[in-house]
Design an enzyme around this catalytic site. Structure first.
Site, short mmCIF file in Angstrom:
data_model
loop_
_atom_site.label_atom_id
_atom_site.label_comp_id
_atom_site.label_asym_id
_atom_site.label_seq_id
_atom_site.Cartn_x
_atom_site.Cartn_y
_atom_site.Cartn_z
N SER A 13 0.84 -1.21 0.00
CA SER A 13 0.00 0.00 0.00
C SER A 13 0.87 1.26 0.00
O SER A 13 0.54 2.25 -0.66
CB SER A 13 -0.97 0.00 1.18
OG SER A 13 -0.28 0.07 2.41
N ASN A 14 1.99 1.22 0.70
CA ASN A 14 2.90 2.37 0.66
C ASN A 14 3.53 2.52 -0.72
O ASN A 14 3.64 3.63 -1.24
CB ASN A 14 3.99 2.25 1.73
CG ASN A 14 3.46 2.64 3.09
OD1 ASN A 14 3.34 3.83 3.39
ND2 ASN A 14 3.12 1.67 3.91
N LEU A 89 16.76 -7.22 6.17
CA LEU A 89 17.74 -6.22 6.58
C LEU A 89 18.83 -6.14 5.52
O LEU A 89 19.25 -7.16 4.99
CB LEU A 89 18.37 -6.63 7.92
CG LEU A 89 17.46 -6.56 9.13
CD1 LEU A 89 18.22 -7.04 10.37
CD2 LEU A 89 16.92 -5.15 9.34
N ASN A 104 13.45 4.50 5.34
CA ASN A 104 12.55 3.44 5.77
C ASN A 104 11.38 4.05 6.53
O ASN A 104 11.56 5.02 7.29
CB ASN A 104 13.28 2.46 6.69
CG ASN A 104 12.43 1.25 7.05
OD1 ASN A 104 11.68 0.73 6.23
ND2 ASN A 104 12.53 0.79 8.28
N HIS A 106 8.58 3.41 9.39
CA HIS A 106 8.39 2.50 10.53
C HIS A 106 7.11 2.92 11.27
O HIS A 106 6.93 4.10 11.58
CB HIS A 106 9.60 2.55 11.46
CG HIS A 106 9.55 1.49 12.50
ND1 HIS A 106 9.84 0.16 12.23
CD2 HIS A 106 9.19 1.52 13.80
CE1 HIS A 106 9.67 -0.55 13.33
NE2 HIS A 106 9.28 0.24 14.30
C1 GRF Z 1 4.07 -0.52 6.90
O1 GRF Z 1 3.28 -0.51 8.05
C2 GRF Z 1 5.44 0.01 7.21
O2 GRF Z 1 5.47 0.88 8.29
C3 GRF Z 1 6.21 -1.23 7.57
O3 GRF Z 1 5.70 -2.23 6.71
C4 GRF Z 1 4.35 -1.93 6.40
C5 GRF Z 1 4.19 -2.06 4.92
O4 GRF Z 1 2.84 -2.00 4.54
N1 GRF Z 1 7.63 -1.01 7.42
P1 GRF Z 1 2.45 -1.99 3.00
O5 GRF Z 1 3.06 -3.26 2.38
O6 GRF Z 1 3.04 -0.77 2.39
O7 GRF Z 1 0.96 -2.02 2.93
#
Ligand code: GRF
Length: 193
Positions: A13-14, A89, A104, A106
């Site tokens: 989703s990101n 990592l 990154n 988080h």
């Molecule tokens: C997010 O919550 C991010 O903070 C973490 O991994 C998750 C990825 O979610 N590092 P998506 O795959 O982007 O939906």
């Protein structure tokens, strides 16, 4: 113009909001790197027309896998990498070999709840304030310099799912903005960009 690569291996989703936001800029999202064949992020990339590269780690040393990734970053002149749920990592070998920055996202207010299951851990701890952090990664786990942080007050009685949704919504709003801000900064340092 600066070149971005997104590394993701999950839902994506990101990745999706980053791809959509970068489209409206002079910068280029050169490729998505993923490491799990069946990751849903792949479908999103296909829909958005973003080139994809799979680098699997099985049967290789970490350094062999990272050398393949490094070759891609060199081929596409990548200036910035955004990790968006990559779940691997990167070793000191990669971090010293890649010359650009690596960001990154988080889902906690670092330095609290570094590492996995951060949302669940912050929820279960009953913290009244929850949030997200964007860091520049270094050799530690979620220890790099903080570029951006934002928080919200948890509503009394909010469920884990509600808190998760609020955190993801903050990620989707701010991670693309921080990435574009960093790409803009890089652009200003490229001669004749
Ligand atoms: C997010 O919550 C991010 O903070 C973490 O991994 C998750 C990825 O979610 N590092 P998506 O795959 O982007 O939906």
């Amino acid at each position: 113009m600066a070149n971005l690569a997104v590394f993701a291996s999950g839902n994506g989703s990101n990745f999706q909001v980053i791809a959509e936001a970068v489209r409206g800029t002079s910068h280029s999202l050169s490729f998505l790197l993923y490491n799990k064949k069946d990751a849903y992020v792949l479908e999103r990339a296909h829909r958005l027309g973003v080139p994809v590269y799979l680098v699997e780690y099985a049967g290789k040393t970490r350094e062999q896998a990272e050398r393949e990734i490094l070759a891609l970053t060199e081929r596409f002149h990548i200036d910035l990498i955004a990790l968006a749920g990559y779940m691997k990592l990167l070793t000191p070998f990669f971090l010293t070999s890649f010359k650009g920055d690596i960001l990154n996202i988080h889902p906690s207010l670092l330095p609290k709840y570094a590492g996995v299951n951060a949302i669940e851990r912050s929820y279960n701890a009953g913290d009244p304030e929850l949030g997200i952090t964007v860091i520049k990664i270094d050799k530690g786990v979620d220890t790099g310099p903080i570029l951006f942080q934002t928080s919200f007050k948890r509503s009394p009685g909010a469920s884990l799912a509600e808190v998760e949704a609020e955190i993801h919504s903050l990620e989707h709003t701010y991670f693309p903005l921080v990435i574009i801000r960093e790409l803009d900064k890089i652009d200003q340092t490229i001669p004749n960009a």
